[in-house]
Scaffold this motif. Sequence first.
Motif, PDB file in Angstrom:
ATOM      1  N   GLU A 153      48.231  40.853  39.647  1.00  0.00           N
ATOM      2  CA  GLU A 153      48.843  41.611  38.555  1.00  0.00           C
ATOM      3  C   GLU A 153      47.770  42.401  37.803  1.00  0.00           C
ATOM      4  O   GLU A 153      46.664  41.902  37.570  1.00  0.00           O
ATOM      5  CB  GLU A 153      49.558  40.667  37.587  1.00  0.00           C
ATOM      6  N   LEU A 154      48.129  43.633  37.419  1.00  0.00           N
ATOM      7  CA  LEU A 154      47.187  44.520  36.741  1.00  0.00           C
ATOM      8  C   LEU A 154      47.688  44.865  35.340  1.00  0.00           C
ATOM      9  O   LEU A 154      48.885  44.907  35.089  1.00  0.00           O
ATOM     10  CB  LEU A 154      47.017  45.826  37.524  1.00  0.00           C
ATOM     11  N   ARG A 155      46.737  45.173  34.457  1.00  0.00           N
ATOM     12  CA  ARG A 155      47.046  45.673  33.124  1.00  0.00           C
ATOM     13  C   ARG A 155      46.488  47.075  32.967  1.00  0.00           C
ATOM     14  O   ARG A 155      45.350  47.356  33.359  1.00  0.00           O
ATOM     15  CB  ARG A 155      46.453  44.748  32.047  1.00  0.00           C
ATOM     16  N   LYS A 156      47.304  47.931  32.389  1.00  0.00           N
ATOM     17  CA  LYS A 156      46.898  49.330  32.217  1.00  0.00           C
ATOM     18  C   LYS A 156      45.576  49.442  31.467  1.00  0.00           C
ATOM     19  O   LYS A 156      45.360  48.808  30.441  1.00  0.00           O
ATOM     20  CB  LYS A 156      47.976  50.092  31.443  1.00  0.00           C
ATOM     21  N   GLY A 157      44.678  50.267  32.021  1.00  0.00           N
ATOM     22  CA  GLY A 157      43.400  50.521  31.381  1.00  0.00           C
ATOM     23  C   GLY A 157      42.325  49.497  31.676  1.00  0.00           C
ATOM     24  O   GLY A 157      41.156  49.690  31.305  1.00  0.00           O
ATOM     25  N   HIS A 158      42.684  48.399  32.355  1.00  0.00           N
ATOM     26  CA  HIS A 158      41.683  47.390  32.695  1.00  0.00           C
ATOM     27  C   HIS A 158      41.002  47.770  34.012  1.00  0.00           C
ATOM     28  O   HIS A 158      41.562  48.479  34.844  1.00  0.00           O
ATOM     29  CB  HIS A 158      42.328  46.011  32.808  1.00  0.00           C
ATOM     30  N   PHE A 159      39.808  47.253  34.166  1.00  0.00           N
ATOM     31  CA  PHE A 159      38.966  47.580  35.309  1.00  0.00           C
ATOM     32  C   PHE A 159      38.886  46.368  36.238  1.00  0.00           C
ATOM     33  O   PHE A 159      38.684  45.241  35.785  1.00  0.00           O
ATOM     34  CB  PHE A 159      37.570  47.958  34.800  1.00  0.00           C
ATOM     35  N   TYR A 160      39.070  46.607  37.554  1.00  0.00           N
ATOM     36  CA  TYR A 160      39.081  45.524  38.539  1.00  0.00           C
ATOM     37  C   TYR A 160      38.172  45.868  39.711  1.00  0.00           C
ATOM     38  O   TYR A 160      37.928  47.040  40.010  1.00  0.00           O
ATOM     39  CB  TYR A 160      40.506  45.301  39.076  1.00  0.00           C
TER      40      TYR A 160
END
Length: 379
Positions: A153-160
């Motif tokens: 799962e991803l969150r907007k604006g976060h870096f992975y």
Amino acid sequence: MKRITHERWASPALMCLMALALSACGGGGGGGGGDSSVPVTPTTPTPPPTPPATPTTPPPPTTPTTPTTPTTPTTPTTPTTPTTPTTLTTPALAVHSPYIPKPTAYDSEWRLAESAAQTAMGVAASRFQPVPANAHGWEQRADVLGAGIYRVELRKGHFYRFSSSNDWSFNLTVYDEAGYQLYAGVNEPDRIGSLGHLAFPLLALRDGAVFVKVETSGNTGAALVDLRVEHSAATLGTDAPTSIQLAAFGSGSDVPKAEAAFYGGEGGNRIVGKPQAVNLIYAGNGDDVIELKTASDKLSLVDGGLARDTLVLGFPSQQAKLTRVNAFGPFRFVVTPMPGQHDAHLLSGSPDGARLVLRSIERIQFSDKSVEMRDMPGY
């Protein structure tokens, strides 16, 4: 004399007998008889015998009717509860991609199948643990073992960043939430790392998910295949105007070469990237200025977002070249998109070999002059 007298008295009696005889035979009225005669009632003729009736054929015996079972009084029907429509399995794949707005035939060909996405194993939030200070500024990390497909799962604006250190890590493939391929190991021209250790950095453009497939050649060592997911929320900006140096993220001597990212908000930002690193920048919805004076052959992605955005470079305009490309997807730098099918431009010509994938940039400031991007050859 006596004889005659006797006969004379006998004569009326004889006459009477004859009258009776005649009367019985139906004769007419004879003389000699007076009112003293007794009338004889005529005998009614006996009718001829009636012929015997033709025997009536008896009707075939009727099959006895089975007695009707008395009908049980009908219980009033309970109103039927409307049948709840069968809930279809929620598709694992989204319909639209935030990264590939115009899927090509190659995107569709290499898309993750819905059936495969349904089998994806979730990487639970509890797997993410704090990490020590590092050059990228990662705040958390999750490690999992075993070949397969994982959903993150991803969150907007976060870096992975997604990576694998096993011997078959070139089989690391990353798909977006719609199943379109974002990264495919050694087939990527922008791959980070060498055979045996590859990584894919991604700045999340919206809340969603990615599917990451790690596999081996055959099933040998499948249980030892590893996946590492690193994450930072520090890359998410605010709606206030911001001036930011991406070199400020992370710590240690490797900071200048560590991948960097930033996601801007509504305000106008000034963003300075790292010259020697991969930069992933989404400037936001204000009038932004992005400075990226490259000093290495890295591939960076710069998306100006809405409004009017300016990119500041460190080399002259005469060497610059624009090519229509797609920012993500298989063979994006090998196959030229069909007219109207591209979603980005590749800017090359930097003396250091750097290449920039550009989206929504209106103006470019070179070392010798500023130009409108739409006026450049190849736009």
